[in-house]
Design a protein around this motif. Sequence first.
Motif, PDB file in Angstrom:
ATOM      1  N   MET A  99     -33.751  53.875 -24.749  1.00  0.00           N
ATOM      2  CA  MET A  99     -34.188  53.181 -23.278  1.00  0.00           C
ATOM      3  C   MET A  99     -34.868  53.069 -22.749  1.00  0.00           C
ATOM      4  O   MET A  99     -35.060  54.387 -21.611  1.00  0.00           O
ATOM      5  N   SER A 100     -36.105  52.332 -21.977  1.00  0.00           N
ATOM      6  CA  SER A 100     -37.039  52.824 -21.209  1.00  0.00           C
ATOM      7  C   SER A 100     -36.690  52.418 -19.508  1.00  0.00           C
ATOM      8  O   SER A 100     -34.827  52.311 -19.606  1.00  0.00           O
ATOM      9  N   GLN A 101     -37.288  52.932 -18.808  1.00  0.00           N
ATOM     10  CA  GLN A 101     -36.691  53.188 -17.025  1.00  0.00           C
ATOM     11  C   GLN A 101     -36.449  52.202 -16.736  1.00  0.00           C
ATOM     12  O   GLN A 101     -37.454  51.264 -16.696  1.00  0.00           O
ATOM     13  N   LYS A 102     -35.504  51.759 -16.033  1.00  0.00           N
ATOM     14  CA  LYS A 102     -35.198  50.349 -15.040  1.00  0.00           C
ATOM     15  C   LYS A 102     -36.565  50.011 -13.806  1.00  0.00           C
ATOM     16  O   LYS A 102     -36.437  51.266 -13.405  1.00  0.00           O
ATOM     17  N   PRO A 103     -36.621  49.254 -13.774  1.00  0.00           N
ATOM     18  CA  PRO A 103     -37.873  48.872 -11.978  1.00  0.00           C
ATOM     19  C   PRO A 103     -36.860  48.841 -11.088  1.00  0.00           C
ATOM     20  O   PRO A 103     -35.551  48.907 -11.259  1.00  0.00           O
ATOM     21  N   THR A 104     -37.422  49.864 -10.330  1.00  0.00           N
ATOM     22  CA  THR A 104     -36.851  49.564  -8.635  1.00  0.00           C
ATOM     23  C   THR A 104     -37.344  48.921  -7.588  1.00  0.00           C
ATOM     24  O   THR A 104     -38.544  48.045  -7.637  1.00  0.00           O
ATOM     25  N   ILE A 105     -36.707  47.315  -7.067  1.00  0.00           N
ATOM     26  CA  ILE A 105     -36.999  46.361  -6.490  1.00  0.00           C
ATOM     27  C   ILE A 105     -36.146  46.279  -5.318  1.00  0.00           C
ATOM     28  O   ILE A 105     -35.447  46.584  -5.001  1.00  0.00           O
TER      29      ILE A 105
END
Lengths: 81, 131
Positions: A1-7
């Motif tokens: 699974m790819s990296q989760k974004p930071t918002i």
Amino acid sequence: MSQKPTIVVKKNGPYVVTDCQMLKGLADGTVYETSGTVALCRCGASSNKPFCDGTHVPSGSPTRRRRTICPTREKTTSVPR
Amino acid sequence: MTIHDNRGICAHAARCTDGLKEVFRLGTEPWIDPNGADADAIIAQVNQCPSGALSYSVDGVEHRDREGDPMILVAPNGPYAIFGGADLQDVTWGDGASHEHFDLCRCGHSTNKPFCSGAHWNHPFDVPKPD
């Protein structure tokens, strides 16, 4: 699974998103090229949506005072809940 | 199965009331009729809910989050739909909210910022420019 974004939600400003791997239009599937970090409009006034162009609607403007809670698809004035 | 309805975080995208009217009944009380369709159809519809307001439990186990790669979808005249999780910083989450899928306000009018409250319905903002 790819990296989760930071918002990060900027006060009176955009969403600053890092590690944005996939940004896509829901209607037509347009994939927006990003370098991984993007500023996304959250006032609705940008002329370069979905990206922020610095045109922030002032929070005290008349358009901000017209608030409606729980709109419905029919735009009826009252819906029993 | 049990259908969970978290009204406080609904973004009023109306996927449920458009997609499975026999169960998710607009303007009828109670608005959810769990006997209106079979379980598979209800689960498939609940899995379309972008805000996380709807979830379901089977045998006492709640199915709230979904599998999938992280992505941000831009809904026309609507919110940013986050799927696959995101690290949303310095935000107070609603009780029971999914941190895996949720909607973020894009019009500036939400009454539940930074989350979408459906307020864009009365404030169209993403109007295509004339050619």
